[in-house]
Write an enzyme that holds these catalytic residues in place. Structure first.
Site, PDB file in Angstrom:
ATOM      1  N   SER A  26      70.942 -60.898 -43.053  1.00  0.00           N
ATOM      2  CA  SER A  26      72.143 -61.343 -43.771  1.00  0.00           C
ATOM      3  C   SER A  26      73.383 -61.421 -42.888  1.00  0.00           C
ATOM      4  CB  SER A  26      72.411 -60.437 -44.982  1.00  0.00           C
ATOM      5  OG  SER A  26      71.440 -60.671 -45.967  1.00  0.00           O
ATOM      6  N   LYS A  75      69.608 -51.542 -55.264  1.00  0.00           N
ATOM      7  CA  LYS A  75      70.005 -52.554 -56.258  1.00  0.00           C
ATOM      8  C   LYS A  75      70.241 -51.976 -57.650  1.00  0.00           C
ATOM      9  CE  LYS A  75      67.878 -56.434 -53.892  1.00  0.00           C
ATOM     10  NZ  LYS A  75      67.100 -57.660 -53.972  1.00  0.00           N
ATOM     11  N   ASN A  96      72.525 -57.521 -56.678  1.00  0.00           N
ATOM     12  CA  ASN A  96      72.444 -57.732 -55.230  1.00  0.00           C
ATOM     13  C   ASN A  96      73.757 -58.236 -54.630  1.00  0.00           C
ATOM     14  OD1 ASN A  96      72.362 -60.442 -56.067  1.00  0.00           O
ATOM     15  ND2 ASN A  96      71.275 -61.011 -54.198  1.00  0.00           N
ATOM     16  N   ASP A 109      69.586 -63.157 -56.730  1.00  0.00           N
ATOM     17  CA  ASP A 109      68.174 -63.344 -56.354  1.00  0.00           C
ATOM     18  C   ASP A 109      67.484 -64.285 -57.348  1.00  0.00           C
ATOM     19  OD1 ASP A 109      68.139 -61.587 -54.152  1.00  0.00           O
ATOM     20  OD2 ASP A 109      67.813 -59.858 -55.459  1.00  0.00           O
ATOM     21  N   GLY A 132      52.630 -58.153 -58.428  1.00  0.00           N
ATOM     22  CA  GLY A 132      53.508 -57.013 -58.221  1.00  0.00           C
ATOM     23  C   GLY A 132      54.342 -56.729 -59.450  1.00  0.00           C
ATOM     24  N   GLY A 134      56.976 -54.097 -59.130  1.00  0.00           N
ATOM     25  CA  GLY A 134      57.983 -53.157 -58.633  1.00  0.00           C
ATOM     26  C   GLY A 134      59.380 -53.681 -58.890  1.00  0.00           C
ATOM     27  N   LYS A 160      51.901 -50.445 -64.763  1.00  0.00           N
ATOM     28  CA  LYS A 160      53.259 -50.844 -64.371  1.00  0.00           C
ATOM     29  C   LYS A 160      53.543 -52.290 -64.768  1.00  0.00           C
ATOM     30  CE  LYS A 160      54.980 -49.584 -60.332  1.00  0.00           C
ATOM     31  NZ  LYS A 160      54.939 -49.264 -58.879  1.00  0.00           N
ATOM     32  N   LEU A 215      57.945 -63.480 -51.368  1.00  0.00           N
ATOM     33  CA  LEU A 215      59.362 -63.103 -51.402  1.00  0.00           C
ATOM     34  C   LEU A 215      59.790 -62.430 -50.100  1.00  0.00           C
ATOM     35  CD1 LEU A 215      59.827 -61.681 -55.021  1.00  0.00           C
ATOM     36  CD2 LEU A 215      60.050 -64.030 -54.227  1.00  0.00           C
ATOM     37  N   TYR A 217      59.537 -61.935 -45.785  1.00  0.00           N
ATOM     38  CA  TYR A 217      59.371 -62.809 -44.632  1.00  0.00           C
ATOM     39  C   TYR A 217      59.004 -61.990 -43.410  1.00  0.00           C
ATOM     40  CZ  TYR A 217      64.236 -61.408 -43.804  1.00  0.00           C
ATOM     41  OH  TYR A 217      65.397 -60.696 -43.642  1.00  0.00           O
ATOM     42  N   GLY A 238      59.998 -65.915 -47.580  1.00  0.00           N
ATOM     43  CA  GLY A 238      61.171 -65.172 -48.030  1.00  0.00           C
ATOM     44  C   GLY A 238      62.480 -65.634 -47.410  1.00  0.00           C
TER      45      GLY A 238
HETATM   46  P1  ATR Z   1      60.022 -53.462 -54.496  1.00  0.00           P
HETATM   47  O1  ATR Z   1      61.309 -52.863 -54.942  1.00  0.00           O
HETATM   48  O2  ATR Z   1      60.109 -54.152 -53.158  1.00  0.00           O
HETATM   49  O3  ATR Z   1      59.382 -54.330 -55.520  1.00  0.00           O
HETATM   50  P2  ATR Z   1      58.363 -51.249 -55.186  1.00  0.00           P
HETATM   51  O4  ATR Z   1      59.181 -51.067 -56.410  1.00  0.00           O
HETATM   52  O5  ATR Z   1      57.991 -50.066 -54.367  1.00  0.00           O
HETATM   53  O6  ATR Z   1      59.062 -52.247 -54.185  1.00  0.00           O
HETATM   54  O7  ATR Z   1      57.039 -52.053 -55.599  1.00  0.00           O
HETATM   55  C1  ATR Z   1      56.066 -52.389 -54.675  1.00  0.00           C
HETATM   56  C2  ATR Z   1      55.055 -53.304 -55.357  1.00  0.00           C
HETATM   57  O8  ATR Z   1      54.088 -53.719 -54.378  1.00  0.00           O
HETATM   58  C3  ATR Z   1      54.271 -52.650 -56.473  1.00  0.00           C
HETATM   59  O9  ATR Z   1      53.936 -53.642 -57.422  1.00  0.00           O
HETATM   60  C4  ATR Z   1      53.023 -52.167 -55.714  1.00  0.00           C
HETATM   61  O10 ATR Z   1      51.881 -51.987 -56.528  1.00  0.00           O
HETATM   62  P3  ATR Z   1      51.630 -50.565 -57.267  1.00  0.00           P
HETATM   63  O11 ATR Z   1      52.528 -50.603 -58.472  1.00  0.00           O
HETATM   64  O12 ATR Z   1      50.191 -50.596 -57.606  1.00  0.00           O
HETATM   65  O13 ATR Z   1      51.998 -49.510 -56.275  1.00  0.00           O
HETATM   66  C5  ATR Z   1      52.787 -53.319 -54.802  1.00  0.00           C
HETATM   67  N1  ATR Z   1      51.994 -53.023 -53.604  1.00  0.00           N
HETATM   68  C6  ATR Z   1      52.384 -52.355 -52.501  1.00  0.00           C
HETATM   69  N2  ATR Z   1      51.399 -52.334 -51.568  1.00  0.00           N
HETATM   70  C7  ATR Z   1      50.353 -53.022 -52.099  1.00  0.00           C
HETATM   71  C8  ATR Z   1      49.042 -53.367 -51.634  1.00  0.00           C
HETATM   72  N3  ATR Z   1      48.602 -53.001 -50.443  1.00  0.00           N
HETATM   73  N4  ATR Z   1      48.253 -54.088 -52.456  1.00  0.00           N
HETATM   74  C9  ATR Z   1      48.682 -54.470 -53.680  1.00  0.00           C
HETATM   75  N5  ATR Z   1      49.915 -54.180 -54.186  1.00  0.00           N
HETATM   76  C10 ATR Z   1      50.729 -53.465 -53.397  1.00  0.00           C
END
Ligand code: ATR
Length: 265
Positions: A26, A75, A96, A109, A132, A134, A160, A215, A217, A238
């Site tokens: 950034s 965030k 953000n 974002d 994902g 997260g 989740k 998302l 890079y 990304g």
């Molecule tokens: P962010 O804020 O970047 O989204 P996060 O909240 O820690 O980071 O979330 C990481 C995401 O990547 C989650 O969906 C995680 O899956 P879990 O909920 O099962 O932990 C996913 N993730 C991380 N490493 C992974 C991997 N090797 N294979 C599949 N999913 C993965």
């Protein structure tokens, strides 16, 4: 890249805050835009541990900073400090972009994600698979639904994915497997790319017209995008999101058009 601990932050006008922060692109992107317009403004990277978020924001504001971009893992933490939070950002619990003077926060974002897809033509009801559940997934999931995608979500930890859908009251379908059949847009919001790990996707089932979007890079391309490209899909990385959200932050702060091109594209 040079970065500062928040207590040692120099006089500046804008910053990106996060932890870690040394890899952020950034500062280079925004400084380039300020310089291109001949603006006498500075943008730096500042490391802020999550538990010191409010102290650091007060400090930067006192130093005369006008705004900050916020990245992982701050965030959500910045919301408590703000006087006014845009509805979307409050719903997805992710800000953000902050105007430090007025203490207002928004999320660029999500609209940046949509803007970065403008080169493709997705019809209403196009199918998007989000990988994902997260922090990064929340804004993208709500944005995708608001943009009219039919949304599917897969997460390694299935609970989740269900929590994300129910907490945002989405109409999304949670999948037990990352099934890409008939999907038009596949978005990787997992941090697997960061660790060089591979997602268990059967790319042979993907439509050749589909688009794969990571998302994250990496200078040598992420495993997800390498796999998608090998399967013949079009890809977005990304950096496209970084540039699109950065452009929107810039325009919100300065109230003027950002220079073209913005970022590294
Ligand atoms: P962010 O804020 O970047 O989204 P996060 O909240 O820690 O980071 O979330 C990481 C995401 O990547 C989650 O969906 C995680 O899956 P879990 O909920 O099962 O932990 C996913 N993730 C991380 N490493 C992974 C991997 N090797 N294979 C599949 N999913 C993965």
């Amino acid at each position: 890249m040079a970065f500062f601990e928040w207590r040692d932050a120099p006089k500046s006008d804008y910053a990106v805050i996060g932890d870690p922060i040394e890899h952020s692109r950034s500062p280079a992107m925004h400084q380039h835009a300020f310089d291109a317009l001949g603006l006498d403004l500075k943008y730096v990277a500042v490391r802020v541990p999550v538990e010191e978020t409010s102290l650091a924001l007060d400090h930067l504001r006192t130093l005369g900073y006008r705004g900050v971009n916020v990245t992982v893992p701050l965030k959500e933490a910045v919301i408590d400090w703000l006087s006014e939070v845009e509805d979307f950002a409050r719903r997805v619990r992710a800000v953000n972009t902050i105007d430090l003077v007025s203490k207002r926060g928004i999320n660029t974002d999500a609209p940046g994600f949509t803007a970065s897809l403008s080169q493709f033509e997705f019809d209403q009801g196009s199918k998007m698979l989000l990988l994902g559940a997260g922090g990064s997934s929340r804004a993208i999931a709500l944005e995708a639904e608001q943009q009219g995608f039919e949304l599917f979500i897969y997460n390694r930890t299935v609970d989740k994915a269900h929590s994300l859908v129910s907490s945002l009251r989405l109409k999304a379908t949670v999948l037990a497997e990352p099934d890409v059949r008939d999907i038009d847009l596949i978005v990787n919001a997992t941090s697997a790319s960061l660790y060089g790990e591979r997602l268990a996707i059967d790319w042979t089932a993907a439509s050749p017209n589909a688009v794969a979007y990571d998302l994250f890079y990496s200078s040598h391309g992420t495993q997800f995008l390498v796999d998608a490209q090998n399967a013949g899909l079009r890809t977005v990385d990304g950096l496209a999101l970084l540039a699109a959200q950065g452009r929107l932050s810039f325009e919100w702060w300065l109230g003027r058009k950002a220079p073209e091109p913005f970022g590294f594209l």
